[in-house]
Every structure is written in C-alpha cells, then in structure tokens.
Design a protein around this motif. Structure first.
Motif, short mmCIF file in Angstrom:
data_model
loop_
_atom_site.label_atom_id
_atom_site.label_comp_id
_atom_site.label_asym_id
_atom_site.label_seq_id
_atom_site.Cartn_x
_atom_site.Cartn_y
_atom_site.Cartn_z
N SER A 36 0.82 -1.21 0.00
CA SER A 36 0.00 0.00 0.00
C SER A 36 0.85 1.27 0.00
O SER A 36 0.46 2.28 -0.58
CB SER A 36 -0.96 0.00 1.20
OG SER A 36 -0.26 -0.10 2.42
N VAL A 37 2.02 1.22 0.63
CA VAL A 37 2.92 2.38 0.59
C VAL A 37 3.41 2.60 -0.83
O VAL A 37 3.46 3.74 -1.33
CB VAL A 37 4.11 2.18 1.55
CG1 VAL A 37 5.19 3.23 1.31
CG2 VAL A 37 3.64 2.25 3.01
N CYS A 38 3.76 1.52 -1.52
CA CYS A 38 4.18 1.61 -2.92
C CYS A 38 3.06 2.19 -3.78
O CYS A 38 3.29 3.06 -4.62
CB CYS A 38 4.59 0.24 -3.44
SG CYS A 38 5.13 0.22 -5.16
N LEU A 39 1.84 1.71 -3.57
CA LEU A 39 0.69 2.22 -4.33
C LEU A 39 0.54 3.73 -4.13
O LEU A 39 0.36 4.48 -5.10
CB LEU A 39 -0.59 1.50 -3.88
CG LEU A 39 -1.91 2.05 -4.45
CD1 LEU A 39 -1.97 1.90 -5.96
CD2 LEU A 39 -3.10 1.37 -3.79
N ASP A 45 3.11 10.10 -7.61
CA ASP A 45 4.06 10.45 -8.68
C ASP A 45 3.35 10.56 -10.03
O ASP A 45 3.61 11.48 -10.81
CB ASP A 45 5.17 9.39 -8.77
CG ASP A 45 6.38 9.78 -7.94
OD1 ASP A 45 6.26 10.70 -7.12
OD2 ASP A 45 7.44 9.16 -8.10
N TYR A 46 2.47 9.60 -10.30
CA TYR A 46 1.75 9.59 -11.58
C TYR A 46 0.92 10.87 -11.73
O TYR A 46 0.92 11.51 -12.79
CB TYR A 46 0.85 8.37 -11.65
CG TYR A 46 0.08 8.25 -12.95
CD1 TYR A 46 0.61 7.56 -14.03
CD2 TYR A 46 -1.18 8.84 -13.10
CE1 TYR A 46 -0.09 7.46 -15.23
CE2 TYR A 46 -1.89 8.74 -14.29
CZ TYR A 46 -1.33 8.05 -15.35
OH TYR A 46 -2.03 7.97 -16.53
N ILE A 47 0.21 11.23 -10.67
CA ILE A 47 -0.65 12.41 -10.71
C ILE A 47 0.18 13.68 -10.93
O ILE A 47 -0.18 14.55 -11.73
CB ILE A 47 -1.47 12.51 -9.40
CG1 ILE A 47 -2.54 11.39 -9.39
CG2 ILE A 47 -2.12 13.88 -9.26
CD1 ILE A 47 -3.19 11.19 -8.05
N ILE A 48 1.30 13.78 -10.22
CA ILE A 48 2.16 14.97 -10.33
C ILE A 48 2.77 15.07 -11.73
O ILE A 48 2.70 16.13 -12.38
CB ILE A 48 3.26 14.94 -9.26
CG1 ILE A 48 2.65 15.12 -7.87
CG2 ILE A 48 4.31 16.03 -9.54
CD1 ILE A 48 3.61 14.87 -6.72
N HIS A 49 3.38 13.97 -12.20
CA HIS A 49 4.10 14.00 -13.48
C HIS A 49 3.17 14.10 -14.69
O HIS A 49 3.59 14.55 -15.75
CB HIS A 49 4.99 12.75 -13.62
CG HIS A 49 6.23 12.83 -12.80
ND1 HIS A 49 6.27 12.42 -11.48
CD2 HIS A 49 7.48 13.29 -13.09
CE1 HIS A 49 7.49 12.61 -11.01
NE2 HIS A 49 8.24 13.13 -11.96
N ASN A 50 1.91 13.67 -14.52
CA ASN A 50 0.97 13.74 -15.64
C ASN A 50 -0.04 14.88 -15.49
O ASN A 50 -1.02 14.94 -16.23
CB ASN A 50 0.24 12.40 -15.78
CG ASN A 50 1.16 11.30 -16.27
OD1 ASN A 50 1.42 11.17 -17.47
ND2 ASN A 50 1.66 10.49 -15.34
N ASN A 51 0.22 15.75 -14.51
CA ASN A 51 -0.63 16.94 -14.29
C ASN A 51 -2.11 16.58 -14.17
O ASN A 51 -2.98 17.24 -14.75
CB ASN A 51 -0.44 17.95 -15.43
CG ASN A 51 0.98 18.49 -15.48
OD1 ASN A 51 1.53 18.89 -14.47
ND2 ASN A 51 1.58 18.46 -16.67
N LYS A 52 -2.39 15.53 -13.43
CA LYS A 52 -3.77 15.11 -13.22
C LYS A 52 -4.39 15.89 -12.06
O LYS A 52 -3.77 16.07 -11.00
CB LYS A 52 -3.82 13.60 -12.90
CG LYS A 52 -3.49 12.70 -14.08
CD LYS A 52 -4.63 12.66 -15.05
CE LYS A 52 -4.39 11.68 -16.19
NZ LYS A 52 -5.50 11.64 -17.15
N ASP A 53 -5.58 16.36 -12.26
CA ASP A 53 -6.29 17.09 -11.21
C ASP A 53 -7.07 16.09 -10.34
O ASP A 53 -8.29 15.99 -10.39
CB ASP A 53 -7.24 18.12 -11.83
CG ASP A 53 -7.89 19.00 -10.78
OD1 ASP A 53 -7.37 19.06 -9.65
OD2 ASP A 53 -8.93 19.62 -11.10
#
Length: 288
Positions: A36-39, A45-53
């Motif tokens: 769960s920590v990895c998730l 990281d995915y949200i930040i790098h892909n500019n997801k709101d």
C-alpha cells in the motif's frame, strides 16, 4: 530490476485500464505495509508527473488486533504529513465484529475496510477507491479459487477495475514492489500475522507459491497472472454472447418466461446455453 521500467509498466496499466479517467478524488487504502505504501507513492508520482487534477485521500484502518497497530497508524500518519496528503484514520474492533457476524477475523476486517472506503468515497465527487493488490495476490486468489472449486469467472481472479475499485499494482509482482520502495529509500511496516501459515492465503503465499517458483517455473506468479487476465477476456466474451442469447430466449416481466425449446436454442454452444440458464434462474430468484 530496472525501477524505471517497473514504474512505466504501472503507468501504462493505469492508462490502458482508464483508471484515472473522469476521476477527481482517489480514496487509497494504506496499511503502512510495502504494497500500500508503494501504491500511494506511485499514484502520487503519476498524478504529479501527468498533471492530473486528482486529490488523494489516504485511509488507514486500525483493526485493534496487534500491539504494533498503533505504531503502524503513526507511521502512516507521518508519511502522509511528509507528502502533504489528506489522511483519514479509522479504528475498528475487528475481533468483536467477527464474533457478532460469525466471520473469520480476516473476512470481518476486509468487509469493514471496504465499507469504510465506500462511505468515504461518497463524500467526494467523481471518486474511485484504490487498493494495493499485486500479481502475487492474483496468483494466490486463482490457486485458492481453483482448490476450493470455481467457475471460469473465479479462475479469472481479481479484476484491475471492478465497479469503482481500482488495482494498479496487479501489473507488478511483490518483488517489484519491494524494488520500487528500495529505490525510493522508503521504509514500511511489516505485519507479523502475514508470516503465520494458519491462514489459507498465507500458506499459499509463504509455502505453495515459493515452492512452485523454485521447483516448477521461476515465472510462476507472472504466468498465473497472465492466464487470469486471458481468462477474464474469455469470460467477458462468453458473457456478451450469453446476453445476446438471453435477450432473445428469455422474457422478464411480472414473471420470467424461458423459451428454451426448438432448434435455435439447442443449436447454441453448450457454454452459452448454460450461461443463459444460469441468468434465467438468477432472474427467477430476484422476482420470487
């Protein structure tokens, strides 16, 4: 292992399964354990790098069983604070719930966790629930279902997306999860009960799968997970064909009428006929 490749694999899995499409809030179950920590880290990281709101809402459930539970709660809280993530903690009396509902402690905890996730998800708009099952969990589930007796659906194991429950780590193994955390230099907590083989799933995890990996095939986990994914696709195709036949041969109104006579129905493949009959019987029980 190349951590960049592992991350790319998870990101590609998220995209391929549209896991964050039309999603504004993500409820993420985090125990403090490696999975769960990895998730949580990879989603962030995915949200930040892909500019997801998308806003992450981290949920920790203290089951009130182990003496280390308070430490796990504190660990998760501090990790969320360091990442500036929204944190929610719930305390439950898992053993009491199990006794009152005639359940195993493991099952009671699982049901209570998902109930908490579901209730919290309804407080936000466009919310999905993310949990940390990975390929090893998939292999365990498939083997357990096979051993206990199951249908094609059961052999397909865990779905990457089921309703609003999302599982991005089904694309990687436990070993890859640990490699990511090592690269992040990120510690995690260990639940000692996972090492106890009194539970069926633990025996599969700690004894059966390691034996198969060593003695049968080094890629046992990946091969079982790949087979499960293929079986899910086959089941989906069968369901689609069965629905066409069901709509043609079964009428559902105030009563359920089965038109299962004649050459046309008899000419359907046995697998499709069985699924139509199953669906009709299910419809009968719902209208009874």
């Amino acid at each position: 292992m190349d951590v960049n490749n592992i991350e790319k694999k998870v990101w590609a899995y998220i995209k391929a399964n549209n896991m964050l499409e039309d999603c504004s809030n993500a409820v993420v179950g985090v125990s403090g354990g490696a999975d769960s920590v990895c998730l949580m880290l990879m989603l962030n990281d995915y949200i930040i790098h892909n500019n997801k709101d998308v806003k992450l809402h981290i949920v920790h459930v203290n089951h009130g069983i182990r003496k280390e539970a308070a430490d796990d709660e504190q660990f998760t809280r501090k990790l969320c604070e360091s990442l500036k993530l929204d944190y929610h903690c719930y305390n439950i009396e898992c053993e009491k719930i199990a006794r009152e509902n005639n359940l195993t402690v493991e099952e009671a905890g699982r049901l209570e966790r998902y109930d908490i996730f579901d209730k919290l998800s309804k407080q936000y708009d466009k919310t999905r629930i993310f949990v940390a099952h990975h390929m090893n969990d998939q292999a365990e589930t498939v083997l357990m279902n096979l051993s206990r007796g199951t249908s094609l659906k059961g052999i397909g194991g865990i779905r990457p997306v089921r309703d609003n429950i999302i599982r991005p780590l089904l694309s990687v193994t436990r070993a890859e999860v640990e490699e990511v955390l090592k690269d992040f230099n990120q510690p995690y907590v260990t639940d000692a009960t996972n090492l106890c083989n009194d539970y069926t799933r633990n025996s599969l995890r700690n004894v059966v799968i390691p034996y198969m990996t060593e003695k049968v095939n080094a890629h046992t986990v990946e091969n079982i997970a790949d087979a499960a994914e293929e079986l899910q696709k086959n089941f989906d195709f069968i369901e689609a064909e069965a629905k066409k036949a069901y709509d043609k041969h079964v009428y559902v109104g105030d009563t359920v009428v089965l038109r299962l006579y004649g050459e046309e129905f008899a000419g359907l493949h046995e697998v499709i006929r069985k699924r139509v009959i199953y669906k009709a019987v299910h419809a009968l029980t719902q209208t009874a």
